[in-house]
Design a protein around this motif. Sequence first.
Motif, PDB file in Angstrom:
ATOM      1  N   MET A 100      33.206  78.226  43.609  1.00  0.00           N
ATOM      2  CA  MET A 100      33.999  77.055  43.993  1.00  0.00           C
ATOM      3  C   MET A 100      35.469  77.267  43.650  1.00  0.00           C
ATOM      4  SD  MET A 100      34.273  74.188  45.457  1.00  0.00           S
ATOM      5  CE  MET A 100      32.591  73.773  45.782  1.00  0.00           C
ATOM      6  N   TRP A 101      35.754  77.843  42.488  1.00  0.00           N
ATOM      7  CA  TRP A 101      37.153  78.089  42.118  1.00  0.00           C
ATOM      8  C   TRP A 101      37.804  79.085  43.061  1.00  0.00           C
ATOM      9  CZ3 TRP A 101      40.474  75.209  40.216  1.00  0.00           C
ATOM     10  CH2 TRP A 101      40.137  74.262  39.260  1.00  0.00           C
ATOM     11  N   ALA A 106      41.868  79.470  47.348  1.00  0.00           N
ATOM     12  CA  ALA A 106      42.216  79.873  48.704  1.00  0.00           C
ATOM     13  C   ALA A 106      42.874  78.740  49.494  1.00  0.00           C
ATOM     14  CB  ALA A 106      40.971  80.360  49.441  1.00  0.00           C
ATOM     15  N   LEU A 107      42.845  77.515  48.961  1.00  0.00           N
ATOM     16  CA  LEU A 107      43.475  76.383  49.644  1.00  0.00           C
ATOM     17  C   LEU A 107      44.991  76.531  49.622  1.00  0.00           C
ATOM     18  CD1 LEU A 107      41.449  73.401  48.123  1.00  0.00           C
ATOM     19  CD2 LEU A 107      41.324  74.232  50.482  1.00  0.00           C
ATOM     20  N   PRO A 108      45.683  75.896  50.559  1.00  0.00           N
ATOM     21  CA  PRO A 108      47.149  75.860  50.484  1.00  0.00           C
ATOM     22  C   PRO A 108      47.605  75.203  49.175  1.00  0.00           C
ATOM     23  CG  PRO A 108      46.396  75.125  52.637  1.00  0.00           C
ATOM     24  CD  PRO A 108      45.172  75.277  51.779  1.00  0.00           C
ATOM     25  N   MET A 144      41.935  64.817  51.635  1.00  0.00           N
ATOM     26  CA  MET A 144      40.916  64.775  52.671  1.00  0.00           C
ATOM     27  C   MET A 144      40.771  66.143  53.339  1.00  0.00           C
ATOM     28  SD  MET A 144      40.867  62.595  56.228  1.00  0.00           S
ATOM     29  CE  MET A 144      42.252  63.544  56.850  1.00  0.00           C
ATOM     30  N   ARG A 145      41.873  66.765  53.692  1.00  0.00           N
ATOM     31  CA  ARG A 145      41.808  68.069  54.357  1.00  0.00           C
ATOM     32  C   ARG A 145      41.220  69.133  53.433  1.00  0.00           C
ATOM     33  NH1 ARG A 145      47.666  67.753  57.394  1.00  0.00           N
ATOM     34  NH2 ARG A 145      46.963  66.312  59.011  1.00  0.00           N
ATOM     35  N   LEU A 150      36.606  72.547  51.949  1.00  0.00           N
ATOM     36  CA  LEU A 150      35.643  73.001  50.948  1.00  0.00           C
ATOM     37  C   LEU A 150      34.213  72.724  51.391  1.00  0.00           C
ATOM     38  CD1 LEU A 150      37.449  71.941  47.643  1.00  0.00           C
ATOM     39  CD2 LEU A 150      37.191  74.252  48.574  1.00  0.00           C
ATOM     40  N   ARG A 151      33.987  71.560  51.996  1.00  0.00           N
ATOM     41  CA  ARG A 151      32.635  71.241  52.473  1.00  0.00           C
ATOM     42  C   ARG A 151      32.203  72.189  53.578  1.00  0.00           C
ATOM     43  NH1 ARG A 151      34.228  65.294  51.945  1.00  0.00           N
ATOM     44  NH2 ARG A 151      33.261  64.740  49.985  1.00  0.00           N
TER      45      ARG A 151
END
Length: 164
Positions: A100-101, A106-108, A144-145, A150-151
């Motif tokens: 998960m980390w 990897a998210l902006p 939300m994004r 992640l989902r």
Amino acid sequence: MTFEEYVSSRGPALIRLARLLTGDEHRAEDLTQDVLARAYVHWRRIARADRPDVYVRRMLVNANNSWWRRRTNRELATADFAERPHRGDLGGEMAERDAMWRLILALPRRQRAVLVLRYYEDLDDATIAQILGCSPVTVRTHAMRALIHLRERCGAPATNGSGL
């Protein structure tokens, strides 16, 4: 509150926030030290503000974003490590947390900052908006994004239309 009192009471939380933003323990310590050094110079003005903790957290988030923009930043992010210490079986929970980390890292940057401030620092949208210098609606949009992304990556089912 003096600068020394502030650092002794909030220092560990600032390092934890920096570590969650950067994903690297050593760079987090350096980043926090740099921010606190800059805050020390202007501490009288910062301490007079309504919420000095919000101001210092914003400095930390901005410093992290600035680090990525520097031309001297030559580090390359990689998903695989050359030599990883063998610790034996970490167990399912630790493996899931690590996976998960990796997805969160990897998210902006803005989406990652919103998730860290919301779920690890337990801040409300208005405070996060102050720290990031945006509106509460923008904070909710980033959250939300990020959660939708992640989902999708985890294969979790979508929720009932709102994405949250």
